[in-house]
Scaffold this motif. Structure first.
Motif, PDB file in Angstrom:
ATOM      1  N   ASP A  30     -15.277  86.295 -60.338  1.00  0.00           N
ATOM      2  CA  ASP A  30     -15.595  87.360 -59.967  1.00  0.00           C
ATOM      3  C   ASP A  30     -16.827  86.983 -58.588  1.00  0.00           C
ATOM      4  O   ASP A  30     -17.291  88.101 -57.826  1.00  0.00           O
ATOM      5  CB  ASP A  30     -16.820  88.328 -60.864  1.00  0.00           C
ATOM      6  N   TYR A  31     -16.916  85.781 -58.434  1.00  0.00           N
ATOM      7  CA  TYR A  31     -17.609  85.483 -57.301  1.00  0.00           C
ATOM      8  C   TYR A  31     -16.957  84.331 -56.351  1.00  0.00           C
ATOM      9  O   TYR A  31     -16.154  83.741 -56.697  1.00  0.00           O
ATOM     10  CB  TYR A  31     -19.034  84.988 -57.726  1.00  0.00           C
ATOM     11  N   SER A  53     -11.231  86.800 -54.473  1.00  0.00           N
ATOM     12  CA  SER A  53      -9.816  87.505 -54.333  1.00  0.00           C
ATOM     13  C   SER A  53      -8.760  86.265 -54.159  1.00  0.00           C
ATOM     14  O   SER A  53      -7.658  86.433 -53.580  1.00  0.00           O
ATOM     15  CB  SER A  53      -9.841  88.034 -52.943  1.00  0.00           C
ATOM     16  N   ASP A  54      -9.315  85.025 -54.370  1.00  0.00           N
ATOM     17  CA  ASP A  54      -8.438  83.625 -54.490  1.00  0.00           C
ATOM     18  C   ASP A  54      -8.051  83.290 -52.858  1.00  0.00           C
ATOM     19  O   ASP A  54      -7.117  82.358 -52.841  1.00  0.00           O
ATOM     20  CB  ASP A  54      -7.030  84.012 -55.115  1.00  0.00           C
ATOM     21  N   GLY A  99     -26.131  86.448 -56.742  1.00  0.00           N
ATOM     22  CA  GLY A  99     -27.433  86.625 -56.796  1.00  0.00           C
ATOM     23  C   GLY A  99     -28.236  85.917 -55.330  1.00  0.00           C
ATOM     24  O   GLY A  99     -29.428  85.841 -55.575  1.00  0.00           O
ATOM     25  N   ALA A 100     -27.229  85.671 -54.613  1.00  0.00           N
ATOM     26  CA  ALA A 100     -28.002  85.038 -53.249  1.00  0.00           C
ATOM     27  C   ALA A 100     -28.679  85.892 -52.437  1.00  0.00           C
ATOM     28  O   ALA A 100     -28.410  87.170 -52.554  1.00  0.00           O
ATOM     29  CB  ALA A 100     -26.731  84.272 -52.580  1.00  0.00           C
ATOM     30  N   ARG A 110     -21.226  83.352 -45.888  1.00  0.00           N
ATOM     31  CA  ARG A 110     -21.744  83.537 -47.167  1.00  0.00           C
ATOM     32  C   ARG A 110     -22.948  82.708 -47.686  1.00  0.00           C
ATOM     33  O   ARG A 110     -23.241  81.761 -47.060  1.00  0.00           O
ATOM     34  CB  ARG A 110     -20.667  83.372 -48.248  1.00  0.00           C
ATOM     35  N   HIS A 111     -23.964  83.521 -48.603  1.00  0.00           N
ATOM     36  CA  HIS A 111     -24.856  82.584 -48.991  1.00  0.00           C
ATOM     37  C   HIS A 111     -24.823  82.236 -50.409  1.00  0.00           C
ATOM     38  O   HIS A 111     -24.537  83.068 -51.260  1.00  0.00           O
ATOM     39  CB  HIS A 111     -26.268  83.761 -48.689  1.00  0.00           C
ATOM     40  N   PHE A 112     -25.280  81.055 -50.652  1.00  0.00           N
ATOM     41  CA  PHE A 112     -25.063  80.462 -51.913  1.00  0.00           C
ATOM     42  C   PHE A 112     -26.451  80.098 -52.548  1.00  0.00           C
ATOM     43  O   PHE A 112     -27.219  79.582 -51.900  1.00  0.00           O
ATOM     44  CB  PHE A 112     -24.266  79.062 -51.795  1.00  0.00           C
TER      45      PHE A 112
END
Length: 125
Positions: A30-31, A53-54, A99-100, A110-112
């Motif tokens: 999901d992430y 989305s792979d 939760g980033a 993207r934020h990790f």
């Protein structure tokens, strides 16, 4: 949210390793899940990412040698590394954007914010 990375080790140049990133408390599918590495004295850098989305992305240093994949049944993301080089030596981490916050580590827009503990990969003859 918990991520557990493992699979590192000491290998010779040209050999292979497969790193695993197992999740608990949520579904990896999901992430977005990224693999990162940090060598001594260097900044943390993105290595590869698999999106919810792979979609997959690779740093230039990883293209053609590394393959990222997800096993939804095992809730695990793998990083298969081929033809390892001494410059691949680093601590490898997996992370998720779950939760980033915008203040968290950013890569590919993207934020990790949730990170595994890291696994050491050493490539040396």
């Amino acid at each position: 949210v918990q991520l557990q990375a493992c699979g590192g080790g000491l290998v010779q140049p040209g050999e292979s390793l497969r790193l695993s990133c197992a999740a608990s408390g949520f579904s990896l599918r999901d992430y977005d899940i990224g693999w990162f590495r940090q060598a001594p004295g260097k900044e943390r850098e993105g290595v590869s990412l698999i999106s919810s989305s792979d979609g997959t992305w690779y740093a230039d240093s990883a293209k053609g040698r590394f393959v990222i994949a997800r096993d939804n049944a095992k809730n695990t993301v793998y990083l298969q590394m081929y033809r390892l080089k001494p410059e691949d030596t680093a601590v490898y981490y997996c992370a998720t954007d779950k939760g980033a916050h915008t203040s968290d580590f950013e890569w590919l827009g993207r934020h990790f914010g949730s990170w595994g503990q890291g696994t050491q990969v050493t490539v040396s003859s």
